[in-house]
Design a protein around this motif. Structure first.
Motif, mmCIF file in Angstrom:
data_model
loop_
_atom_site.group_PDB
_atom_site.id
_atom_site.type_symbol
_atom_site.label_atom_id
_atom_site.label_comp_id
_atom_site.label_asym_id
_atom_site.label_seq_id
_atom_site.Cartn_x
_atom_site.Cartn_y
_atom_site.Cartn_z
ATOM 1 N N GLN A 664 0.857 -1.183 0.000
ATOM 2 C CA GLN A 664 0.000 0.000 0.000
ATOM 3 C C GLN A 664 0.897 1.239 0.000
ATOM 4 O O GLN A 664 1.043 1.935 1.003
ATOM 5 C CB GLN A 664 -0.914 -0.003 1.234
ATOM 6 C CG GLN A 664 -1.934 -1.137 1.222
ATOM 7 C CD GLN A 664 -2.828 -1.109 2.443
ATOM 8 O OE1 GLN A 664 -2.363 -1.228 3.576
ATOM 9 N NE2 GLN A 664 -4.117 -0.928 2.218
ATOM 10 N N VAL A 665 1.482 1.503 -1.144
ATOM 11 C CA VAL A 665 2.471 2.575 -1.260
ATOM 12 C C VAL A 665 1.853 3.923 -0.903
ATOM 13 O O VAL A 665 2.408 4.686 -0.098
ATOM 14 C CB VAL A 665 3.065 2.602 -2.687
ATOM 15 C CG1 VAL A 665 4.000 3.795 -2.841
ATOM 16 C CG2 VAL A 665 3.784 1.301 -2.991
ATOM 17 N N GLU A 666 0.708 4.245 -1.504
ATOM 18 C CA GLU A 666 0.105 5.560 -1.276
ATOM 19 C C GLU A 666 -0.301 5.748 0.175
ATOM 20 O O GLU A 666 -0.146 6.826 0.736
ATOM 21 C CB GLU A 666 -1.098 5.755 -2.200
ATOM 22 C CG GLU A 666 -0.725 5.953 -3.656
ATOM 23 C CD GLU A 666 0.246 7.116 -3.834
ATOM 24 O OE1 GLU A 666 -0.028 8.211 -3.284
ATOM 25 O OE2 GLU A 666 1.281 6.933 -4.499
ATOM 26 N N ARG A 667 -0.814 4.677 0.807
ATOM 27 C CA ARG A 667 -1.184 4.781 2.219
ATOM 28 C C ARG A 667 0.036 5.097 3.074
ATOM 29 O O ARG A 667 -0.005 5.982 3.944
ATOM 30 C CB ARG A 667 -1.822 3.480 2.680
ATOM 31 C CG ARG A 667 -2.335 3.517 4.130
ATOM 32 C CD ARG A 667 -2.278 2.153 4.768
ATOM 33 N NE ARG A 667 -0.891 1.675 4.900
ATOM 34 C CZ ARG A 667 -0.540 0.579 5.564
ATOM 35 N NH1 ARG A 667 -1.462 -0.164 6.140
ATOM 36 N NH2 ARG A 667 0.738 0.206 5.633
ATOM 37 N N ASP A 668 1.142 4.383 2.824
ATOM 38 C CA ASP A 668 2.347 4.603 3.616
ATOM 39 C C ASP A 668 2.894 6.013 3.414
ATOM 40 O O ASP A 668 3.324 6.672 4.368
ATOM 41 C CB ASP A 668 3.406 3.568 3.249
ATOM 42 C CG ASP A 668 3.053 2.165 3.739
ATOM 43 O OD1 ASP A 668 2.170 2.062 4.625
ATOM 44 O OD2 ASP A 668 3.644 1.192 3.245
ATOM 45 N N VAL A 669 2.903 6.464 2.158
ATOM 46 C CA VAL A 669 3.397 7.818 1.876
ATOM 47 C C VAL A 669 2.498 8.856 2.537
ATOM 48 O O VAL A 669 2.980 9.841 3.117
ATOM 49 C CB VAL A 669 3.496 8.048 0.363
ATOM 50 C CG1 VAL A 669 3.809 9.514 0.065
ATOM 51 C CG2 VAL A 669 4.560 7.142 -0.256
#
Length: 911
Positions: A664-669
């Motif tokens: 979940q790249v966008e969530r982490d960013v």
């Protein structure tokens, strides 16, 4: 930011040169000859106590008192000891601008130089006379036929302004530009400015229509960093600003103090210039090449570059450089491939870079260049030529020039070699075509333009809404810091640091504190499971306290302790080590936490530090106790919004690791961006906070956890960029409907609502506001209206929850733009048509009047169309003086807010 009287430097009607004589070694004589040779159209006067009647044919006078008229500009080349007295006499005679070329007044180690410099400053202060210099080379303005310098050659007229701090680098730039037939709109060096500083010059040049770009050469910031950043931000909105920043020589005059946690001053300047929208060049060669590009390139269409050469070796050099700089190779269309295949050897691979082969003729070079400039996927073409018998340099240059003149796209050229390439480059110079010696130089110059456009796009990016509303917690945080300082501490205890993070909703682990080994054992038994123990002492309660290898204090830690016996044994070892190195008063007990290593957790280092020049900085990068956190140190100036926080994350190695490993790249960013914004708010709210370090910050599928933190305190510091003025927000009730609304300063997140507001206005309201009918504003315009510099302008809006649907809507807006000298502020106001009669006009205008009066602005002014009776009635009601301006056919509205206290202020109000 003050620009008062600067026009007299750049557009004087008369000049007096002090210390001018006909001796060969007379600096004043050189300056006077340069003024004569440049064809200065105004009156020239020489001043010399030696009793000359004329100097180089110009009438010479004994002293200031003997001058037939007072000059607009005085140029002082007299001996150092006489300079303060000359400045004092000039000021007493109402001369408002003086340029000091005399050397020996800069702050050296000798007290004599320092004393003379201060004497000049004190002599000028009572009279408001502006001083440029000392130790500057002078200034040149070809458009005004002005060469008021000791430069050895004059310069041509151009569209780029050069401002430097080194006179010798300036003369070298003039010599190089003359050889390249490149001109300038303005050229000056500041030396060690007593008065006129870099921000003031940038402000002046940013309003000059003849200047399309500004080149800055600097080694340090003299004066306020906030003024510098604010001036560059304002200028870069409309003009390209390039900066050559050199390091300060450690010679006893200046010393560089690094911010805690920062190993290189350049990183800080890179961050500041990037935040301001400027582009930094690293070498003098790049500065020369940038001037070449700025002077000759056409408007940029985009970033996609096509490479063309008669061999793959030079193409490979250019392509490698382009990709290293994160540039974009153009993907040429099939139609262009087929057209090129008709003129290229059958061995061509059909790709960009385009290899013309060593047999390429000048005609083939030109035709291939023409086809690439027609390709819709190509924004610019770099034509690289290596000399061969089949394609002589000069003949090829002439053919390519014919194509470059006919296309709106940029064609950059590179003529490799020297013997036969010099004349080819001269032909390009004479034709105004950008030309370079190597492929790498050409790509670097192109990427400087690309970086500028990327910076502008980033500056105008609409930030996502994110606001902190925990005002009570923020008040408690301020009280915590003040209590710590009142007790004599310049740091927070570990427990207080964790509490501070909790107040800003940054999650921390379950933590216990003990004074001795039995206490640690008891806490570990209560926690259960694996624990970590940290020994606290005077050296590790401060943030960024690394050892000589830049590593964190891992020796003070014991990790992964599973049993009580392990806890006791490890804590005993820690206590023994601390006892060997610190006395009882410098030992602060132990911290005990449950181990939170987590599955697939990433360790991050994030925090706040304070630079002696730019103030608070945000830091972000890879973290951990045993790695070199300085190896991935990314910096940005607060305050941050979501768009800026995302930029900071994406520049770090952290982002690459997340992109490769996270589901979940966008969530982490987004989680990291939220944390950065909370830390940014902390930097804004708590000016006494010197440094804060969270290391490690764990990121895993459960979210974020600040495992360890440290906080240090100091005297309050100012941010380099004005934060959002939340203190100006207030709740209001509309007059007719009683609807509750908020009156506050505008912010970047308001762009979508602002577009809806504009679209709701009637054509008549738009005409009355803008004095003409206009279309829907672009994103760039909306960004300029909403993402403002609160040091320079203010826009208040009334916003309220929508009556139907979610979100907020804008009901009215007033804008006030103040000049650099804080003399006048010009307002404009518009209220939504369906909100007329709700009292919004009075609310917005009264808010603006109070704000401008409080910041010391002398006069609030505005203009409206004669047909706008409503605005005229509102102005009269508020106390404005109304008058008809026959020349502009408008109604002028003026209100005095504060009385002038200096002569120059009264002069400005009258003109």
């Amino acid at each position: 930011m003050s620009t008062k009287y600067l026009k007299r430097f750049f557009k004087p009607q008369s000049i007096a040169v002090f210390g001018a004589s006909e001796r060969e070694d007379s600096m004043g004589g050189v300056v006077l000859r340069n003024l004569i040779d440049s064809g200065f159209p105004g009156r020239l006067m020489a001043v010399n106590a030696q009793g000359y009647e004329t100097v180089n044919g110009i009438s010479c006078y004994h002293s200031v008192a003997d001058l037939p008229e007072m000059p607009d500009l005085a140029i002082v080349c007299a001996p150092p000891e006489s300079v303060p007295g000359i400045i004092r006499k000039l000021g007493a005679n109402m001369v408002k601008a003086a340029m000091i070329l005399t050397g020996g007044l800069s702050p050296q180690e000798s007290t004599r130089a320092f004393s003379l410099r201060e004497q000049v400053r004190e002599a000028a202060r009572p009279y408001g006379i502006r001083i440029l210099g000392p130790d500057c080379m002078g200034l040149l303005v070809p458009g005004a036929k002005l060469n008021a310098s000791y430069a050895h050659v004059n310069i041509q007229k151009g569209k780029v302004a050069y401002v430097g701090q080194s006179g010798l680098i300036g003369t070298a730039m003039i010599d190089w530009a003359s050889g390249q037939e490149i001109g300038f709109s303005h050229f000056l060096t500041l030396g060690d400015g007593v008065d006129v500083d870099l921000p003031a010059i940038i402000d002046y040049l940013s309003t000059e229509p003849a200047t399309q770009a500004i080149l800055l050469q600097m080694d340090r910031i003299i004066g306020s960093a906030r003024n510098f950043v604010s001036a560059v931000r304002a200028a870069s909105r409309n003009k390209l600003v390039l900066v050559l920043k050199s390091n300060i020589i450690q010679d006893g005059r200046y010393s560089v103090e690094l911010a805690p946690g920062v190993s290189d001053e350049d990183q800080v300047y890179d961050a500041a210039l990037r935040r301001a929208g400027a582009v930094r060049v690293e070498t003098s060669d790049q500065l020369f090449n940038a001037l070449e590009t700025l002077s000759r390139m056409k408007p940029m269409r985009g970033e996609r570059l096509a490479l063309l050469c008669n061999g793959m070796g030079p193409n490979a050099l250019a392509c490698d450089r382009l990709l290293r700089k994160q540039g974009k190779l153009a993907d040429i269309t099939e139609e262009t491939r087929q057209a090129l295949a008709d003129i290229l050897p059958s061995s061509w691979n059909g790709l960009n870079p385009v290899d013309l082969n060593t047999e390429a003729t000048p005609e083939r070079f030109a035709e291939a260049t023409r086809l690439l400039t027609k390709d819709p996927n190509v924004d610019a073409v770099l034509t690289i030529h290596a000399p061969t018998r089949m394609a002589a340099s000069v003949a090829t240059a002439d053919e390519v020039i014919k194509v470059a003149r006919k296309t709106p796209r940029n064609v950059l050229t590179c003529w490799m070699g020297r013997y036969s390439a010099i004349e080819a480059r001269n032909h390009c110079n004479a034709s105004g075509i950008p030309t370079f010696m190597t492929p790498e130089e050409a790509v670097d110059a192109f990427m400087q333009m690309v970086e500028y456009h990327r910076n502008q796009a980033a500056m105008r990016q609409t930030p996502a809404p994110f606001h902190l509303h925990n005002l009570p917690n923020r008040k408690r945080a301020r009280a915590m810091l003040q209590d710590a300082q009142a007790s004599g501490r310049d740091y927070l205890l570990h427990s207080e640091a964790c509490d501070l993070l909790d107040l800003y909703e940054i999650p921390t682990p379950n933590t216990g504190y003990a004074d001795d080994i039995p206490g640690v054992v008891d806490i570990a038994r209560q926690m259960g499971g694996s624990v970590a123990v940290k020994a606290l002492h005077r050296d590790n309660v401060y943030p960024f306290c690394y050892d000589n290898t830049s590593h964190q204090r891992w020796r003070d830690l014991a990790l992964d302790l599973y049993s009580i016996s392990e806890v006791r044994h490890a804590t005993t070892k820690l206590a023994y080590r601390v006892g060997e190195n610190y006395d009882a008063e410098s030992s602060y007990g132990f911290v005990v936490q449950q181990m939170k290593r987590g599955f697939q957790s990433m360790q991050i280092n994030v925090g706040i530090t304070r630079d002696p020049v730019f103030g608070p900085l945000m830091l972000f990068g890879v973290g951990g106790y045993t790695i070199d956190v300085l190896a991935d140190r990314n910096i940005m100036l607060p305050p941050l919004n979501f768009a800026l926080a995302r930029q900071l994350v994406k520049r770090s190695r952290v982002y690459n690791i997340i992109a490769e490993n996270s589901y979940q790249v966008e969530r982490d960013v987004d989680h990291l961006c939220e944390l950065l914004i909370r830390l940014s708010e902390m930097a804004v709210d708590l000016p006494e906070l010197k440094c804060l370090e969270i290391n490690p910050l764990l990121l895993n599928k459960r979210g974020l956890l600040a495992v360890d933190c440290a906080v240090s305190l100091a005297e309050p510091a100012q941010l380099s960029i004005s934060p959002y003025p939340e203190y100006l927000s207030e709740q209001v009730a509309l007059k007719r409907s009683g609807r509750t609304a908020t009156l506050r300063a505008i912010r970047g997140e308001d762009e979508p609502a602002h577009l809806e507001f504009f679209n709701s206005l009637s054509p008549e309201s738009i005409r009355l506001r803008y004095f003409y009918s206009r279309g829907v504003p672009t994103h760039a315009e909306l960004a300029t209206w909403t993402q403002i510099d609160y040091d320079r302008e203010m826009a208040f809006i009334v916003t309220a929850p929508k009556l139907s649907g979610a979100g907020f809507e804008t009901l009215g807006v007033v804008r006030a733009v103040t000049d650099a000298d804080n003399v006048r502020s010009e307002f404009s106001i518009v209220v939504r048509d369906d909100m007329q009669g709700e009292g919004l006009g009075v609310m917005l205008m009264q808010k603006t009047i109070d704000y401008c009066r409080a910041r010391g602005t002398l006069q609030l002014v505005g203009s409206t169309m004669p047909s706008n009776k409503g605005m005229q009635g509102l102005a009269r009601k508020l106390g404005f003086k109304i008058s008809y301006n026959m020349e502009e056919d408008v109604i002028d509205m003026k209100m005095m807010l504060n009385e002038p206290t200096e002569d120059w202020q009264m002069y400005r109000l009258q003109h």
